[in-house]
Design an enzyme around this catalytic site. Structure first.
Site, PDB file in Angstrom:
ATOM      1  N   TYR A 109      38.050  33.929  51.820  1.00 21.35           N
ATOM      2  CA  TYR A 109      38.126  34.986  52.841  1.00 21.35           C
ATOM      3  C   TYR A 109      38.239  34.397  54.243  1.00 21.35           C
ATOM      4  O   TYR A 109      38.730  35.066  55.157  1.00 21.35           O
ATOM      5  CB  TYR A 109      36.879  35.876  52.782  1.00 21.35           C
ATOM      6  CG  TYR A 109      37.003  37.057  51.850  1.00 21.35           C
ATOM      7  CD1 TYR A 109      37.314  36.881  50.512  1.00 21.35           C
ATOM      8  CD2 TYR A 109      36.792  38.358  52.319  1.00 21.35           C
ATOM      9  CE1 TYR A 109      37.411  37.959  49.664  1.00 21.35           C
ATOM     10  CE2 TYR A 109      36.889  39.440  51.475  1.00 21.35           C
ATOM     11  CZ  TYR A 109      37.195  39.248  50.145  1.00 21.35           C
ATOM     12  OH  TYR A 109      37.278  40.328  49.305  1.00 21.35           O
ATOM     13  N   LYS A 140      35.319  28.666  38.799  1.00 21.83           N
ATOM     14  CA  LYS A 140      36.397  28.201  37.930  1.00 21.83           C
ATOM     15  C   LYS A 140      36.454  26.672  38.043  1.00 21.83           C
ATOM     16  O   LYS A 140      37.430  26.097  38.549  1.00 21.83           O
ATOM     17  CB  LYS A 140      37.734  28.828  38.351  1.00 21.83           C
ATOM     18  CG  LYS A 140      37.848  30.313  38.018  1.00 21.83           C
ATOM     19  CD  LYS A 140      38.321  30.593  36.609  1.00 21.83           C
ATOM     20  CE  LYS A 140      39.754  30.179  36.395  1.00 21.83           C
ATOM     21  NZ  LYS A 140      40.131  30.320  34.956  1.00 21.83           N
ATOM     22  N   ASP A 160      36.402  33.978  34.759  1.00 18.55           N
ATOM     23  CA  ASP A 160      37.218  34.870  33.910  1.00 18.55           C
ATOM     24  C   ASP A 160      36.451  35.240  32.642  1.00 18.55           C
ATOM     25  O   ASP A 160      36.410  36.405  32.242  1.00 18.55           O
ATOM     26  CB  ASP A 160      38.582  34.241  33.589  1.00 18.55           C
ATOM     27  CG  ASP A 160      38.492  32.849  32.993  1.00 18.55           C
ATOM     28  OD1 ASP A 160      37.411  32.221  33.065  1.00 18.55           O
ATOM     29  OD2 ASP A 160      39.509  32.372  32.438  1.00 18.55           O
ATOM     30  N   ASP A 178      33.690  39.708  44.824  1.00 18.02           N
ATOM     31  CA  ASP A 178      34.361  40.963  45.168  1.00 18.02           C
ATOM     32  C   ASP A 178      34.882  41.636  43.893  1.00 18.02           C
ATOM     33  O   ASP A 178      34.649  42.819  43.647  1.00 18.02           O
ATOM     34  CB  ASP A 178      35.508  40.673  46.140  1.00 18.02           C
ATOM     35  CG  ASP A 178      36.206  41.941  46.605  1.00 18.02           C
ATOM     36  OD1 ASP A 178      35.516  42.932  46.881  1.00 18.02           O
ATOM     37  OD2 ASP A 178      37.445  41.923  46.670  1.00 18.02           O
ATOM     38  N   ASP A 207      33.097  45.020  41.582  1.00 17.78           N
ATOM     39  CA  ASP A 207      33.790  46.284  41.287  1.00 17.78           C
ATOM     40  C   ASP A 207      33.748  46.573  39.788  1.00 17.78           C
ATOM     41  O   ASP A 207      33.543  47.712  39.369  1.00 17.78           O
ATOM     42  CB  ASP A 207      35.258  46.232  41.751  1.00 17.78           C
ATOM     43  CG  ASP A 207      35.446  46.824  43.149  1.00 17.78           C
ATOM     44  OD1 ASP A 207      34.500  46.715  43.963  1.00 17.78           O
ATOM     45  OD2 ASP A 207      36.513  47.384  43.428  1.00 17.78           O
TER      46      ASP A 207
HETATM   47  C1  IPM Z   1      33.974  44.915  49.605  1.00 17.54           C
HETATM   48  C2  IPM Z   1      35.328  45.312  50.136  1.00 17.54           C
HETATM   49  C3  IPM Z   1      35.680  44.412  51.307  1.00 17.54           C
HETATM   50  C4  IPM Z   1      35.858  42.996  50.763  1.00 17.54           C
HETATM   51  C5  IPM Z   1      36.865  44.864  52.137  1.00 17.54           C
HETATM   52  C6  IPM Z   1      36.744  46.276  52.625  1.00 17.54           C
HETATM   53  C7  IPM Z   1      37.078  43.929  53.315  1.00 17.54           C
HETATM   54  O1  IPM Z   1      36.266  45.270  49.101  1.00 17.54           O
HETATM   55  O2  IPM Z   1      33.014  44.901  50.400  1.00 17.54           O
HETATM   56  O3  IPM Z   1      33.854  44.636  48.416  1.00 17.54           O
HETATM   57  O4  IPM Z   1      36.932  42.634  50.277  1.00 17.54           O
HETATM   58  O5  IPM Z   1      34.896  42.239  50.847  1.00 17.54           O
HETATM   59 MG    MG Z   2      35.413  44.912  47.164  1.00 18.93          MG
END
Ligand code: IPM
Ligand code: MG
Length: 368
Positions: free
Chosen positions: A142, A192, A225, A249, A253
């Site tokens: 990032y 990884k 993975d 990240d 999710d």
């Molecule tokens: C998260 C989001 C952020 C990230 C974005 C909005 C910059 O996806 O907090 O998971 O990628 O970190």
């Molecule tokens: Mg995210």
């Protein structure tokens, strides 16, 4: 002594509407538990861009540095898709994380029993799930340099750099081991190392921190993975997962969906302790700004409300009050209340953002 201070940055999309419900919860704690906060509000993301031409002003950044905790709603929206990269709403959030040095991002994935049938996985697999992903938040791909889109011969090349120093890995590993000691005492580190040098270093440093200072915690390593696969196959094998910025990240999710909805999950981003002993901290839901439903009063405020519960626990030493709030959320779900994101069963009418807030306040009242 003055009240602890909170800066609210509601942001874009559904951010302001879910934050309105959080404000009511904050007021409830002031009225009913004599837990008063000095609350200020400011702009971030697209909302800040619209007013100031930047997703985060220096003044707002300075305020964030000065308060005891920041509560953030969400940033972004299609309206801002074509902006220059440097002023995109997301840059505001990334600047907060970076300049506050919030290196340890705690993302719990907890499955409320009332929602176990709502997950796309079988009830067996998710019921009772309680794991935390600790995502490194201030480094890695990032932020690594070089980055950019460059000309190379007669075509362009897009470059991002995955970069981790030993001390960056060391400090996030420690935060994961500390957290594990207060929970199931188990850490799984994901990278990884089979294809990335940064992964090899990650594994080495995590192992070293473990052997030197946390030998009592059970540690395992997994390729990220395979970790993603195991998260879907049998997530209850995990307690704390520690991983880098990008893998964290993605994995968070995926973990969120195990619990039924992204609308349920809070997060805490913690940095080094300040002079008062509290960690620098920002709390935000894992979900985004959901522009498709913004302004319609149907967003789920629970992730943002649970983010405030994390603030009570990690910034204000109010673990019991945090549990009270989590129990109130659990109760309204058990009573059958569902916002639109949680509607799967036939015949269930969704409640609005406000009605969900009302019900949580009522459950808080009942808890007294
Ligand atoms: C998260 C989001 C952020 C990230 C974005 C909005 C910059 O996806 O907090 O998971 O990628 O970190
Ligand atoms: Mg995210």
């Amino acid at each position: 002594m003055s009240n602890p201070s909170l800066l609210i940055l509601a942001g874009d999309g559904i951010g302001p509407e879910v934050m309105t419900e959080v404000r009511r919860v904050i007021d409830w704690y002031g009225d009913k538990r004599d837990l008063k906060f000095d609350v200020s509000e400011d702009l971030v993301g697209g909302a800040a861009y619209d007013k100031h031409g930047t997703p985060l002003t220096d003044e707002t950044m300075a305020k964030a540095q000065a308060v005891d905790a920041v509560l953030l709603g969400a940033v972004g929206g299609p309206k801002y898709d074509n902006l220059d990269f440097s002023v995109k709403p997301e840059r505001g959030l990334l600047r907060l994380r970076k300049e506050m040095d919030l290196f340890s991002n705690l993302r719990p994935a907890q499955c409320f029993d009332a929602l176990a049938d709502f997950s796309s996985l079988k009830r067996d697999v998710v019921a009772g799930l309680d794991i935390v992903i600790v995502r490194e938040l201030t480094s890695g791909i990032y932020f690594g340099e070089p980055r950019g889109i460059f000309k190379e011969g007669n075509e362009r090349v897009g470059i991002n750099t995955q970069r981790y120093t030993e001390s960056e890995i060391d400090r996030v590993a420690r935060s994961a081991f500390e957290l594990a000691r207060k929970r199931g005492n188990k850490v799984c580190s994901m990278e990884k190392a089979n294809v990335m040098e940064s992964g090899i270093l990650w594994r080495e440093v995590v192992q070293k921190v473990h052997d030197e200072d946390y030998p009592d915690v059970e540690l395992s390593h997994m390729y990220a993975d395979a970790g993603a696969m195991q998260l879907c196959r049998w997530p209850k094998q995990f307690d704390v997962i520690v991983t880098d910025n990008l893998f964290g990240d993605l994995l968070s999710d995926a973990a969120a969906m195990l619990t039924g909805s992204l609308g349920m999950l809070p997060s805490a981003s913690l940095g080094a302790p300040m002079a008062n002993g509290r960690p620098k901290a920002l709390y935000e839901p894992v979900h985004g700004s959901a522009p498709d439903i913004a302004g319609q009063g149907k967003a789920n405020p629970i992730a943002c409300i649970l983010s405030f519960a994390m603030a009570l626990r990690y910034s204000f030493d109010q673990g019991d009050e945090a549990t009270r709030l989590e129990n109130a959320v659990e109760k309204v779900l058990a009573d059958g209340l569902r916002t639109a994101d949680l509607i799967g069963e036939e015949g269930v009418q969704p409640v609005s953002t406000r009605e969900m807030g009302d019900a949580i306040l009522a459950a808080l009242d009942e808890s007294l």
